[in-house]
Design a protein around this motif. Sequence first.
Motif, PDB file in Angstrom:
ATOM      1  N   TYR A 173      41.537  18.413  -9.570  1.00  0.00           N
ATOM      2  CA  TYR A 173      41.244  19.769  -9.122  1.00  0.00           C
ATOM      3  C   TYR A 173      41.678  20.813 -10.146  1.00  0.00           C
ATOM      4  O   TYR A 173      41.030  21.849 -10.299  1.00  0.00           O
ATOM      5  N   GLU A 174      42.752  20.545 -10.848  1.00  0.00           N
ATOM      6  CA  GLU A 174      43.160  21.450 -11.934  1.00  0.00           C
ATOM      7  C   GLU A 174      42.095  21.472 -13.024  1.00  0.00           C
ATOM      8  O   GLU A 174      41.737  22.541 -13.544  1.00  0.00           O
ATOM      9  N   SER A 175      41.581  20.305 -13.387  1.00  0.00           N
ATOM     10  CA  SER A 175      40.650  20.185 -14.512  1.00  0.00           C
ATOM     11  C   SER A 175      39.277  20.752 -14.191  1.00  0.00           C
ATOM     12  O   SER A 175      38.676  21.454 -15.017  1.00  0.00           O
ATOM     13  N   SER A 181      53.530  10.355  -1.488  1.00  0.00           N
ATOM     14  CA  SER A 181      53.184  11.539  -2.271  1.00  0.00           C
ATOM     15  C   SER A 181      52.024  12.286  -1.632  1.00  0.00           C
ATOM     16  O   SER A 181      51.114  11.674  -1.061  1.00  0.00           O
ATOM     17  N   ILE A 182      52.079  13.620  -1.744  1.00  0.00           N
ATOM     18  CA  ILE A 182      51.031  14.475  -1.199  1.00  0.00           C
ATOM     19  C   ILE A 182      50.602  15.454  -2.286  1.00  0.00           C
ATOM     20  O   ILE A 182      51.432  16.171  -2.853  1.00  0.00           O
ATOM     21  N   ALA A 183      49.315  15.475  -2.590  1.00  0.00           N
ATOM     22  CA  ALA A 183      48.761  16.476  -3.504  1.00  0.00           C
ATOM     23  C   ALA A 183      48.414  17.715  -2.690  1.00  0.00           C
ATOM     24  O   ALA A 183      47.739  17.617  -1.658  1.00  0.00           O
ATOM     25  N   ILE A 184      48.882  18.873  -3.152  1.00  0.00           N
ATOM     26  CA  ILE A 184      48.598  20.151  -2.487  1.00  0.00           C
ATOM     27  C   ILE A 184      47.680  20.955  -3.395  1.00  0.00           C
ATOM     28  O   ILE A 184      48.042  21.277  -4.526  1.00  0.00           O
ATOM     29  N   ILE A 185      46.489  21.256  -2.909  1.00  0.00           N
ATOM     30  CA  ILE A 185      45.482  21.974  -3.692  1.00  0.00           C
ATOM     31  C   ILE A 185      45.281  23.347  -3.078  1.00  0.00           C
ATOM     32  O   ILE A 185      44.816  23.475  -1.941  1.00  0.00           O
ATOM     33  N   ALA A 186      45.630  24.397  -3.805  1.00  0.00           N
ATOM     34  CA  ALA A 186      45.468  25.754  -3.291  1.00  0.00           C
ATOM     35  C   ALA A 186      43.989  26.124  -3.289  1.00  0.00           C
ATOM     36  O   ALA A 186      43.308  25.984  -4.301  1.00  0.00           O
ATOM     37  N   VAL A 187      43.497  26.608  -2.145  1.00  0.00           N
ATOM     38  CA  VAL A 187      42.106  27.061  -2.075  1.00  0.00           C
ATOM     39  C   VAL A 187      41.999  28.493  -1.546  1.00  0.00           C
ATOM     40  O   VAL A 187      40.914  28.985  -1.312  1.00  0.00           O
ATOM     41  N   GLY A 188      43.132  29.161  -1.383  1.00  0.00           N
ATOM     42  CA  GLY A 188      43.127  30.565  -1.008  1.00  0.00           C
ATOM     43  C   GLY A 188      43.887  31.365  -2.032  1.00  0.00           C
ATOM     44  O   GLY A 188      44.206  30.874  -3.113  1.00  0.00           O
ATOM     45  N   ASN A 189      44.168  32.621  -1.726  1.00  0.00           N
ATOM     46  CA  ASN A 189      44.958  33.442  -2.632  1.00  0.00           C
ATOM     47  C   ASN A 189      46.352  32.847  -2.815  1.00  0.00           C
ATOM     48  O   ASN A 189      46.957  32.366  -1.869  1.00  0.00           O
ATOM     49  N   VAL A 190      46.849  32.896  -4.032  1.00  0.00           N
ATOM     50  CA  VAL A 190      48.168  32.352  -4.353  1.00  0.00           C
ATOM     51  C   VAL A 190      49.110  33.507  -4.671  1.00  0.00           C
ATOM     52  O   VAL A 190      48.793  34.365  -5.496  1.00  0.00           O
ATOM     53  N   ARG A 227      52.686  30.107  -3.455  1.00  0.00           N
ATOM     54  CA  ARG A 227      52.230  29.678  -2.144  1.00  0.00           C
ATOM     55  C   ARG A 227      50.817  30.192  -1.903  1.00  0.00           C
ATOM     56  O   ARG A 227      50.514  31.342  -2.208  1.00  0.00           O
ATOM     57  N   SER A 228      49.974  29.352  -1.331  1.00  0.00           N
ATOM     58  CA  SER A 228      48.584  29.738  -1.113  1.00  0.00           C
ATOM     59  C   SER A 228      48.312  29.980   0.363  1.00  0.00           C
ATOM     60  O   SER A 228      48.997  29.428   1.243  1.00  0.00           O
ATOM     61  N   GLU A 229      47.308  30.797   0.634  1.00  0.00           N
ATOM     62  CA  GLU A 229      46.930  31.110   2.013  1.00  0.00           C
ATOM     63  C   GLU A 229      46.357  29.889   2.717  1.00  0.00           C
ATOM     64  O   GLU A 229      46.566  29.690   3.911  1.00  0.00           O
ATOM     65  N   LEU A 265      45.297  19.093   1.520  1.00  0.00           N
ATOM     66  CA  LEU A 265      46.362  18.120   1.322  1.00  0.00           C
ATOM     67  C   LEU A 265      45.754  16.729   1.209  1.00  0.00           C
ATOM     68  O   LEU A 265      44.896  16.361   2.023  1.00  0.00           O
ATOM     69  N   PHE A 266      46.201  15.976   0.220  1.00  0.00           N
ATOM     70  CA  PHE A 266      45.795  14.588   0.076  1.00  0.00           C
ATOM     71  C   PHE A 266      47.062  13.740   0.166  1.00  0.00           C
ATOM     72  O   PHE A 266      47.869  13.718  -0.764  1.00  0.00           O
ATOM     73  N   ARG A 267      47.230  13.064   1.291  1.00  0.00           N
ATOM     74  CA  ARG A 267      48.437  12.284   1.553  1.00  0.00           C
ATOM     75  C   ARG A 267      48.161  10.802   1.272  1.00  0.00           C
ATOM     76  O   ARG A 267      47.216  10.221   1.815  1.00  0.00           O
TER      77      ARG A 267
END
Length: 205
Positions: free
Chosen positions: A69-71, A87-96, A101-103, A107-109
């Motif tokens: 998602y970064e790339s 492990s959990i990947a946290i992908i921000a999809v709102g304002n940061v 912290r994102s709105e 989450l990918f657990r």
Amino acid sequence: NIFVCRAKNNINNEEETSPMRQPIILPHQTDQWGEIATRYGKVDSDCQGIDYVEFQCPMGQAERIALFYESVLDATTSTVQDQEGSSIAIIAVGNVDEMGRSEQCLLFRESSDPLPPYDGHHIALYVGESVEDFEQAFQNAQLANIVWCNPRFSDQVMSLEGLRKEQQFRFKNIIDMETGELIMELEHEMRSIHHKAWPGKNTTQ
């Protein structure tokens, strides 16, 4: 689907989290469910929005999903561990905000359980703050060789020309950016802020 309902306490501004399976409650069923029927049911619900959507992913893949998602989308991401060590990947999809912290987030657990076969469910995301941001995301997806057309829909976008016409594109493969190998499938409907369904559009104009 499991919905986790969080009730806001208006007195001290804290949130109380109550995991529960979300029933669809009809008017004649309110006696059965009590106060929850009007707080979280189909009638008179005071829903404020969805903070996050959580998916299971294969073990050992959370960091690779974050890098994906970064790339491709230049997303703000992080990877944390839960109390059980997954492990959990946290992908921000709102304002940061300035604290990172994102709105809203994805989450990918990681899960040791076999993932069920992909059934075609999808998410729609709006990309960037400008046309340039949106087109860059599309070009990144092209470089990663993941741009995809869902045959069920008319928006068959594979080029910049098609992108500018439809104001959206799709992909469904989340891949390892180093090897190109498939990690998991999840259809993404990626839209520009100029898409006709953009929720921030002023509908009075």
